[in-house]
Scaffold this motif. Structure first.
Motif, PDB file in Angstrom:
ATOM      1  N   VAL A 225     -18.185   1.329   1.812  1.00  0.00           N
ATOM      2  CA  VAL A 225     -17.839   2.245   2.898  1.00  0.00           C
ATOM      3  C   VAL A 225     -16.370   2.081   3.261  1.00  0.00           C
ATOM      4  CG1 VAL A 225     -18.324   2.905   5.286  1.00  0.00           C
ATOM      5  CG2 VAL A 225     -20.189   2.151   3.798  1.00  0.00           C
ATOM      6  N   LEU A 226     -15.666   3.191   3.441  1.00  0.00           N
ATOM      7  CA  LEU A 226     -14.289   3.157   3.922  1.00  0.00           C
ATOM      8  C   LEU A 226     -14.310   3.046   5.441  1.00  0.00           C
ATOM      9  CD1 LEU A 226     -12.494   5.900   1.786  1.00  0.00           C
ATOM     10  CD2 LEU A 226     -11.838   3.494   1.938  1.00  0.00           C
ATOM     11  N   GLY A 227     -13.906   1.890   5.964  1.00  0.00           N
ATOM     12  CA  GLY A 227     -13.852   1.670   7.405  1.00  0.00           C
ATOM     13  C   GLY A 227     -12.494   2.085   7.940  1.00  0.00           C
ATOM     14  N   VAL A 228     -12.484   2.930   8.971  1.00  0.00           N
ATOM     15  CA  VAL A 228     -11.246   3.540   9.454  1.00  0.00           C
ATOM     16  C   VAL A 228     -10.974   3.151  10.901  1.00  0.00           C
ATOM     17  CG1 VAL A 228      -9.935   5.679   9.685  1.00  0.00           C
ATOM     18  CG2 VAL A 228     -11.729   5.497   7.935  1.00  0.00           C
ATOM     19  N   GLY A 229      -9.782   2.586  11.132  1.00  0.00           N
ATOM     20  CA  GLY A 229      -9.306   2.294  12.479  1.00  0.00           C
ATOM     21  C   GLY A 229      -8.362   3.377  12.952  1.00  0.00           C
ATOM     22  N   ALA A 230      -7.887   3.237  14.187  1.00  0.00           N
ATOM     23  CA  ALA A 230      -7.097   4.295  14.824  1.00  0.00           C
ATOM     24  C   ALA A 230      -5.681   3.834  15.147  1.00  0.00           C
ATOM     25  CB  ALA A 230      -7.776   4.761  16.108  1.00  0.00           C
ATOM     26  N   ALA A 233       0.496   7.962  18.136  1.00  0.00           N
ATOM     27  CA  ALA A 233       1.597   8.749  17.581  1.00  0.00           C
ATOM     28  C   ALA A 233       2.763   7.877  17.121  1.00  0.00           C
ATOM     29  CB  ALA A 233       2.074   9.768  18.610  1.00  0.00           C
ATOM     30  N   ASP A 234       2.892   6.668  17.678  1.00  0.00           N
ATOM     31  CA  ASP A 234       3.978   5.776  17.261  1.00  0.00           C
ATOM     32  C   ASP A 234       3.638   4.982  16.008  1.00  0.00           C
ATOM     33  OD1 ASP A 234       2.085   4.059  18.266  1.00  0.00           O
ATOM     34  OD2 ASP A 234       3.441   3.026  19.661  1.00  0.00           O
ATOM     35  N   GLY A 235       2.433   5.176  15.483  1.00  0.00           N
ATOM     36  CA  GLY A 235       2.036   4.504  14.254  1.00  0.00           C
ATOM     37  C   GLY A 235       1.402   3.149  14.446  1.00  0.00           C
ATOM     38  N   THR A 236       1.374   2.628  15.671  1.00  0.00           N
ATOM     39  CA  THR A 236       0.781   1.313  15.901  1.00  0.00           C
ATOM     40  C   THR A 236      -0.696   1.448  16.261  1.00  0.00           C
ATOM     41  OG1 THR A 236       1.402   1.318  18.238  1.00  0.00           O
ATOM     42  CG2 THR A 236       2.982   0.372  16.678  1.00  0.00           C
ATOM     43  N   ARG A 237      -1.441   0.363  16.041  1.00  0.00           N
ATOM     44  CA  ARG A 237      -2.881   0.377  16.278  1.00  0.00           C
ATOM     45  C   ARG A 237      -3.181   0.707  17.736  1.00  0.00           C
ATOM     46  NH1 ARG A 237      -6.553  -2.944  18.372  1.00  0.00           N
ATOM     47  NH2 ARG A 237      -4.981  -4.560  18.752  1.00  0.00           N
ATOM     48  N   SER A 238      -4.137   1.606  17.923  1.00  0.00           N
ATOM     49  CA  SER A 238      -4.589   1.921  19.280  1.00  0.00           C
ATOM     50  C   SER A 238      -5.256   0.691  19.881  1.00  0.00           C
ATOM     51  CB  SER A 238      -5.571   3.094  19.257  1.00  0.00           C
ATOM     52  OG  SER A 238      -4.946   4.258  18.747  1.00  0.00           O
ATOM     53  N   PRO A 239      -5.024   0.412  21.152  1.00  0.00           N
ATOM     54  CA  PRO A 239      -5.541  -0.835  21.744  1.00  0.00           C
ATOM     55  C   PRO A 239      -7.045  -1.004  21.629  1.00  0.00           C
ATOM     56  CG  PRO A 239      -3.948   0.204  23.210  1.00  0.00           C
ATOM     57  CD  PRO A 239      -4.217   1.184  22.107  1.00  0.00           C
ATOM     58  N   PHE A 240      -7.803   0.085  21.636  1.00  0.00           N
ATOM     59  CA  PHE A 240      -9.258   0.002  21.569  1.00  0.00           C
ATOM     60  C   PHE A 240      -9.772  -0.205  20.150  1.00  0.00           C
ATOM     61  CE2 PHE A 240      -7.885   4.451  21.572  1.00  0.00           C
ATOM     62  CZ  PHE A 240      -8.368   4.873  20.341  1.00  0.00           C
ATOM     63  N   SER A 241      -8.972   0.105  19.132  1.00  0.00           N
ATOM     64  CA  SER A 241      -9.435   0.100  17.743  1.00  0.00           C
ATOM     65  C   SER A 241      -9.762  -1.312  17.286  1.00  0.00           C
ATOM     66  CB  SER A 241      -8.365   0.712  16.841  1.00  0.00           C
ATOM     67  OG  SER A 241      -8.817   0.800  15.508  1.00  0.00           O
ATOM     68  N   GLN A 242     -10.955  -1.487  16.766  1.00  0.00           N
ATOM     69  CA  GLN A 242     -11.404  -2.830  16.391  1.00  0.00           C
ATOM     70  C   GLN A 242     -10.627  -3.380  15.199  1.00  0.00           C
ATOM     71  OE1 GLN A 242     -15.974  -2.016  17.764  1.00  0.00           O
ATOM     72  NE2 GLN A 242     -15.673  -3.605  16.234  1.00  0.00           N
ATOM     73  N   PRO A 252      -4.771   8.712  12.432  1.00  0.00           N
ATOM     74  CA  PRO A 252      -4.585   9.127  13.823  1.00  0.00           C
ATOM     75  C   PRO A 252      -5.883   9.106  14.628  1.00  0.00           C
ATOM     76  CG  PRO A 252      -3.310  10.534  12.376  1.00  0.00           C
ATOM     77  CD  PRO A 252      -4.152   9.678  11.491  1.00  0.00           C
ATOM     78  N   GLY A 253      -5.841   8.411  15.771  1.00  0.00           N
ATOM     79  CA  GLY A 253      -7.023   8.328  16.624  1.00  0.00           C
ATOM     80  C   GLY A 253      -6.681   8.293  18.105  1.00  0.00           C
ATOM     81  N   ARG A 267      -8.333  17.317  23.785  1.00  0.00           N
ATOM     82  CA  ARG A 267      -7.734  16.103  23.239  1.00  0.00           C
ATOM     83  C   ARG A 267      -8.634  14.921  23.553  1.00  0.00           C
ATOM     84  NH1 ARG A 267      -2.391  17.383  21.962  1.00  0.00           N
ATOM     85  NH2 ARG A 267      -1.572  19.206  23.060  1.00  0.00           N
ATOM     86  N   ALA A 268      -8.709  13.981  22.627  1.00  0.00           N
ATOM     87  CA  ALA A 268      -9.526  12.799  22.834  1.00  0.00           C
ATOM     88  C   ALA A 268      -8.958  11.660  22.003  1.00  0.00           C
ATOM     89  CB  ALA A 268     -10.982  13.070  22.456  1.00  0.00           C
ATOM     90  N   GLU A 269      -9.486  10.476  22.229  1.00  0.00           N
ATOM     91  CA  GLU A 269      -9.046   9.326  21.437  1.00  0.00           C
ATOM     92  C   GLU A 269     -10.255   8.492  21.043  1.00  0.00           C
ATOM     93  OE1 GLU A 269      -7.774   6.512  25.271  1.00  0.00           O
ATOM     94  OE2 GLU A 269      -6.289   7.170  23.811  1.00  0.00           O
ATOM     95  N   GLY A 270     -10.122   7.811  19.938  1.00  0.00           N
ATOM     96  CA  GLY A 270     -11.204   6.977  19.437  1.00  0.00           C
ATOM     97  C   GLY A 270     -11.153   6.897  17.917  1.00  0.00           C
ATOM     98  N   THR A 271     -11.749   5.851  17.373  1.00  0.00           N
ATOM     99  CA  THR A 271     -11.817   5.753  15.912  1.00  0.00           C
ATOM    100  C   THR A 271     -12.705   6.844  15.333  1.00  0.00           C
ATOM    101  OG1 THR A 271     -13.606   4.116  16.052  1.00  0.00           O
ATOM    102  CG2 THR A 271     -11.361   3.270  15.906  1.00  0.00           C
ATOM    103  N   SER A 272     -13.540   7.459  16.194  1.00  0.00           N
ATOM    104  CA  SER A 272     -14.324   8.627  15.763  1.00  0.00           C
ATOM    105  C   SER A 272     -13.443   9.691  15.140  1.00  0.00           C
ATOM    106  CB  SER A 272     -15.024   9.264  16.971  1.00  0.00           C
ATOM    107  OG  SER A 272     -16.152   8.555  17.364  1.00  0.00           O
TER     108      SER A 272
END
Length: 401
Positions: A225-230, A233-242, A252-253, A267-272
């Motif tokens: 499985v390809l596991g995808v984090g978020a 816009a600045d390219g850095t990991r979103s604080p919630f992304s595991q 982008p997440g 608009r929304a945010e999440g690894t979803s």
């Protein structure tokens, strides 16, 4: 930390940044068939930042996902949205039997599907990464996040496994799983293994519980499985992304624009919302390189990722680059089994390679110059020795007379 639930939860657990109009009339709410339908949303004409990053129009002459079916196992997909009209197949409803998967009371699945396959419309810059792909909707949840808490129904793990098998049996080429189980369930594990064995690309969100200790997310943590984090816009990991070895790459997440049920955008945010960017890329590859197996598609996506600006295990191989995934030949990647759950990749930094090549060329030039200088010095020495002796002998051969 609360005990992990064995029931799948939509992975967009962060607060939704919905662009909403006043509430719909009661008659409209009743006709939707949803106890709590999503709020109406207005059209957003601005170009979203992921499209500025990826410029998907460059890919259109090469591939748009035509002929590829992406199953969105989620909260359903509203086929009445103008940008999804004609793209959504009859699916299945495991939450309310008898449905075809096209009712979306949460708005989550519609947003996910639009990131993959929304078509272009006049006056709207937003469209999906693979607008030619077909969406196969499989409804398993209507959960929403209200004031930071989950509410709404969702199926159990056994039905989630059945939904995965149903999608594979109905010719899905790619599975998008923006849902997370925080317990390893044998039925789900077997369904994922069957999908991988049957040459389906499986893409899953890694979850949004970084602040809760990064509980192990499934199906993202399963082999194949390809596991995808978020990222934002600045390219850095979103604080919630595991973070963890189950993160294969990021996409982008944060502050992602997507279609809302009915019409308009939110608009929304999440690894979803990071996962469908990868699923859309898989659809492009399955069209452009139909000879590639699902495992080869996954390796190619990982191998073509851009270097991440941050450090740590929250980025996997790096940041998704759909254009490179489609157009470049993949570098060497190790098999996932060699490193456990993650799809590893060792791809040198292109800038570093360029520097190495320039240095190697400079060394070669220096050696050529040194060699030429040495040969000249030897010639001068020989001439300095031979000419006087030759002059003394009047250029007669040396040796006995």
């Amino acid at each position: 930390m609360s005990r992990p639930s064995a029931r799948p939860a939509l992975a967009a657990l962060a607060t939704l940044l919905t662009v909403a109009l006043p509430a719909a009339p009661a008659a409209a709410r009743a006709s939707s068939g949803c106890a709590t339908p999503p709020a109406p949303a207005r059209l957003v004409p601005a170009r979203p930042w992921p499209q500025q990053r990826y410029a998907p129009d460059r890919l259109t002459p090469l591939a748009d996902g035509t002929g590829v079916t992406v199953a969105v196992i989620d909260s359903g997909v509203d086929r009445t949205h103008p940008q999804l009209a004609g793209r959504v197949l009859d699916g299945a409803d495991f939450l309310d039997p008898g449905g075809d998967g096209t009712r979306d009371c949460a708005g989550h699945g519609t947003g996910v599907a639009s990131i993959i396959a929304a078509t272009a419309r006049p006056g709207v810059a937003f469209h999906g990464l693979a607008p030619g792909a077909r969406i196969l909707p499989v409804r398993v949840s209507e959960q929403q996040v209200v004031e930071g808490r989950e509410s709404g129904r969702t199926v159990g793990a056994a039905d989630f496994a059945r939904a995965i098998r149903w999608a594979v049996d109905h010719d899905a080429d790619v599975l998008n799983l923006s849902v997370v189980l925080y317990a390893d369930n044998p039925a789900v594990r077997a369904a994922i293994a069957d999908a991988v064995r049957r040459d389906v690309v499986v893409v899953a969100a890694v979850g949004n519980l970084h602040d809760s200790g990064d509980p192990r997310p499934y199906p993202a943590a399963y082999d194949g499985v390809l596991g995808v984090g978020a990222i934002g816009a600045d390219g850095t990991r979103s604080p919630f992304s595991q973070t963890g070895p189950y993160v294969d790459l990021v996409a982008p997440g944060g502050d992602v624009l997507m279609a809302a049920p009915g019409q308009g955008h939110r608009r929304a945010e999440g690894t979803s919302y990071a996962a469908p960017f990868v699923a859309g890329t898989a659809a492009l590859l399955r069209q452009y390189r139909p000879e590639l197996s699902a495992a080869e598609v996954a390796r190619r996506i990982v191998a073509s990722a851009d270097p991440a600006p941050g450090r740590g295990d929250g980025y996997g191989a790096g940041v998704l680059n759909p254009y490179r995934a489609v157009t470049e030949s993949p570098g060497r990647t190790a098999d996932r089994a060699e490193r456990g759950p993650a799809l590893p990749v060792e791809r040198p930094d292109p800038a570093a390679l360029a520097r190495q090549e320039r240095r190697a060329a400079a060394r070669e030039r220096a050696l050529l110059v040194a060699g030429g200088s040495g040969a000249a010095a030897v010639l001068v020495l020989l001439l300095a020795t031979v000419l006087p002796r030759g002059a003394r002998r009047r250029w007669r051969p040396a040796g006995p007379a």
